[in-house]
Every structure is written in structure tokens, then in C-alpha cells.
Design an enzyme around this catalytic site. Structure first.
Site, PDB file in Angstrom:
ATOM      1  N   TYR A  33       0.829  -1.201   0.000  1.00  0.00           N
ATOM      2  CA  TYR A  33       0.000   0.000   0.000  1.00  0.00           C
ATOM      3  C   TYR A  33       0.859   1.244   0.000  1.00  0.00           C
ATOM      4  O   TYR A  33       2.077   1.171   0.213  1.00  0.00           O
ATOM      5  CB  TYR A  33      -0.989  -0.017   1.171  1.00  0.00           C
ATOM      6  N   ARG A 100      -7.368 -20.318  -2.648  1.00  0.00           N
ATOM      7  CA  ARG A 100      -6.392 -20.186  -1.570  1.00  0.00           C
ATOM      8  C   ARG A 100      -5.285 -21.239  -1.634  1.00  0.00           C
ATOM      9  O   ARG A 100      -5.550 -22.442  -1.615  1.00  0.00           O
ATOM     10  CB  ARG A 100      -7.100 -20.284  -0.211  1.00  0.00           C
ATOM     11  N   LYS A 148       6.434  -1.932   2.073  1.00  0.00           N
ATOM     12  CA  LYS A 148       5.213  -1.375   2.681  1.00  0.00           C
ATOM     13  C   LYS A 148       4.052  -2.329   2.400  1.00  0.00           C
ATOM     14  O   LYS A 148       3.200  -2.073   1.541  1.00  0.00           O
ATOM     15  CB  LYS A 148       4.951   0.034   2.137  1.00  0.00           C
ATOM     16  N   GLU A 181      11.469   2.514  14.708  1.00  0.00           N
ATOM     17  CA  GLU A 181      10.613   3.575  14.162  1.00  0.00           C
ATOM     18  C   GLU A 181       9.271   3.526  14.872  1.00  0.00           C
ATOM     19  O   GLU A 181       9.058   2.705  15.772  1.00  0.00           O
ATOM     20  CB  GLU A 181      10.435   3.391  12.649  1.00  0.00           C
ATOM     21  N   LEU A 206      10.890   1.316   7.496  1.00  0.00           N
ATOM     22  CA  LEU A 206      10.372   1.777   6.214  1.00  0.00           C
ATOM     23  C   LEU A 206      11.090   3.070   5.832  1.00  0.00           C
ATOM     24  O   LEU A 206      11.268   3.948   6.679  1.00  0.00           O
ATOM     25  CB  LEU A 206       8.865   2.044   6.338  1.00  0.00           C
TER      26      LEU A 206
HETATM   27  C1  LIG Z   1       6.123   1.781   9.746  1.00  0.00           C
HETATM   28  C2  LIG Z   1       6.161   3.120   9.101  1.00  0.00           C
HETATM   29  N1  LIG Z   1       7.292   3.830   9.166  1.00  0.00           N
HETATM   30  C3  LIG Z   1       7.386   5.056   8.615  1.00  0.00           C
HETATM   31  C4  LIG Z   1       6.295   5.626   7.969  1.00  0.00           C
HETATM   32  C5  LIG Z   1       6.434   7.005   7.369  1.00  0.00           C
HETATM   33  O1  LIG Z   1       6.481   6.927   5.963  1.00  0.00           O
HETATM   34  P1  LIG Z   1       5.980   8.139   5.063  1.00  0.00           P
HETATM   35  O2  LIG Z   1       6.745   9.332   5.507  1.00  0.00           O
HETATM   36  O3  LIG Z   1       6.318   7.728   3.688  1.00  0.00           O
HETATM   37  O4  LIG Z   1       4.521   8.278   5.299  1.00  0.00           O
HETATM   38  C6  LIG Z   1       5.110   4.917   7.866  1.00  0.00           C
HETATM   39  C7  LIG Z   1       3.957   5.504   7.170  1.00  0.00           C
HETATM   40  O5  LIG Z   1       2.905   4.962   7.088  1.00  0.00           O
HETATM   41  C8  LIG Z   1       5.034   3.626   8.439  1.00  0.00           C
HETATM   42  O6  LIG Z   1       3.906   2.903   8.376  1.00  0.00           O
END
Ligand SMILES: Cc1ncc(COP(=O)(O)O)c(C=O)c1O
Length: 284
Positions: A33, A100, A148, A181, A206
């Protein structure tokens, strides 16, 4: 005005939008996503979100037939039909519907779902003015947090933990006690000497698109940046802390695990970076 969703090439009332019960996104979280912030009617950081979307799709080997250009036209039209000036656009792409079975299906057409949400900007701005609190929790996610995917079970549990503690976000800790994070954001501190510290991008966080923009703005403001891991104690001792994401932009953090950071108010670097990001967004 009814909300409108976009599913597999068609705009449809949000409440009627649906996908098949054997969709692999639902059955396996076999899907990725993206989230775009919308400010003053503009999709923010579009190239970065598109790059990350296609990278995530590539890592999962989902053959998505839609081009970047076609995708942007559909998303912009979705924004327009929902009359979003300030809000969020969500896009999910799954491997598609198939009987499935864990392995990839021989044939499946990716499912695409896009939705739009209005956010009252004054509320977000008021929150940023006050700052938010975070709590820590172990990071129990898998080894490819750089993708993601919609497999967000661990993030959901972590966020719920924060809510139950009365906090806005959770900062997750790796096995060595360092902050990875947030459950849906990247984590930053401003250490002494006004040094910005944030964890380097590897497969355990991420690569935030907002994070990348803030690194650029920090450079323009002449701030020193250290991409390294930090501990909750360092955050408690820091001058400032903040989190970044498409949905919260730059959100000042004023306490961690109940300990006040700095003077307990949003710090000037966090505020300057938030302003810099908003300016960038408006001039994009
Ligand atoms: C786990 C995680 N880390 C960091 C971020 C921040 O990413 P972005 O700045 O691209 O929204 C998100 C955003 O949804 C996230 O889900």
C-alpha cells in the site's frame, strides 16, 4: 456528499466498494500500500510515493500493469471527486483473487483499491502545536520492514498499546534496545549541538518519503544529520524529538515513556522543519 472509492478501474460509492473474498490481500496480506498526504488540494511527495510503491511491488513480485502516469490520473480524479483539500489518499494493490494456496497463483490480476479521506487541517495543526507523547514497546515485526505491505498486525498491536497508555504513537525497540521507528512513522531526535539523529534505512524500517524530504530540508537549513540508531534514554535526554509521516508531516514529540523531552514543548528545530515541509508541499 458521498465518499467515492476507486476499485479496479471504476469509481464507485465508498459504501458499495468491494473485493472478492478470495482476494490474496484479505487472505494473506499478499499486498502492498501507499499513503499520500493532500495539502491545499495537492498530493504531496508524489514521485517518492510512486517510487516506493513500485519498489514494494517489485519486492513481492506483483506484476502491476498500471503505469505511474495512469495511476496519478486516477488518484487525482479520486481526490477531485471526493473534494479533498486536506486529507489522505490510500492505495492498496494485492496480488489478486485466486483459490487459496500459499504459493503464487499461476494467473491472477492484481486488485487495486484507492480511497480518500478528509482531515480537518486545524485539528492536525493544533496537535502539532501542542506536541504528542510516545511510549516504547518491543519491535516484533518481520525482517522486511522496508516493504510497505498491508501485513500490519505487529504495528496495530503496537499502536493499540500506545492508545491504551494515552500516547499518540509507539516507538518500537530492536533486540538491542534501540528505537527502530514508530508504528506508522519514522522517529527522530535533536541531540545536543542541534544534531538531527534518525535511524539509517535498512530492511528493519520503512524508508519514509517524508523522512527523505526532511533530510533534504535539514540540508537546506544547514543542520547536521547523523543517520544512526538511538535509544529511548537518548531521546529523553535530547533537546527535541519528533516523528514524520505522510499523515502527520513533522509531529513534535514532547514526552517518551512519561519522561518530558526538553522543556516539554515543541522545539524550534521541529517547528522549522514542519514549516519547511509545508512550504515545500505548497510549492511542489
Ligand atoms: C512503519 C512506518 N514507518 C514510517 C512511515 C512514514 O512513511 P511516510 O513518511 O512515507 O509516510 C510509515 C507511514 O505509514 C510507516 O507505516
Amino acid at each position: 456528499m458521498p465518499r467515492i472509492a476507486y476499485v479496479d478501474g471504476a469509481f464507485t460509492p465508498h459504501r458499495d466498494a468491494c473485493v472478492g473474498i478470495e482476494d490474496r490481500g484479505l487472505q494473506f496480506a499478499d499486498s502492498v500500500y501507499e499513503v499520500w498526504g493532500v495539502r491545499n488540494g495537492r498530493l504531496m511527495d508524489s514521485p517518492g510515493h510512486l517510487d516506493r510503491l513500485f519498489r514494494s511491488l517489485g519486492e513481492l513480485r506483483i506484476a502491476f500493469p498500471v503505469t505511474r502516469e495512469a495511476l496519478m490520473i486516477a488518484l487525482e480524479e479520486l481526490r477531485r471527486r471526493n473534494r479533498i483539500r486536506n486529507g489522505l489518499l490510500y492505495l492498496q494493490v494485492t496480488r489478486g483473487v485466486a483459490p487459496r494456496d500459499h504459493g503464487f497463483p499461476a494467473q491472477a490480476t492484481p486488485t487495486m483499491i484507492a480511497t480518500a479521506k478528509h482531515i480537518p487541517q486545524h485539528k492536525a495543526d493544533a496537535r502539532a502545536k501542542a506536541g504528542v507523547s510516545v511510549v516504547t514497546a518491543p519491535d516484533i515485526r518481520w525482517g522486511r520492514c522496508d516493504i510497505k505491505t498491508t501485513g500490519l498486525t505487529a504495528n496495530i498491536l503496537a499502536k493499540q498499546h500506545a492508545r491504551e497508555q494515552g500516547a499518540f504513537e509507539v516507538w518500537m525497540l530492536d533486540a538491542d534496545g534501540y528505537v527502530t521507528e514508530g508504528s506508522s512513522s519514522n522517529a527522530w531526535i535533536v541531540a545536543s549541538g542541534d544534531v538531527l539523529v534518525t535511524r539509517p534505512v535498512t530492511d528493519n524500517i520503512l524508508a519514509g518519503v517524508t523522512r527523505a524530504a526532511i533530510l533534504r530540508i535539514a540540508g537546506e537549513l544547514g543542520l547536521t544529520v547523523e543517520e544512526r540508531a538511538f535509544t529511548p534514554q537518548e531521546a529523553m535526554d535530547a533537546k527535541e524529538a519528533f516523528m514524520t509521516s505522510a499523515s502527520s508531516f513533522v509531529m513534535p514529540v514532547i514526552s517518551i515513556d512519561g519522561a518530558q523531552i526538553g522543556d516539554g514543548r515543541p522545539g524550534e528545530t521541529s517547528v522549522a522543519l514542519r514549516q519547511g515541509y509545508e512550504k515545500l508541499a505548497l510549492n511542489a
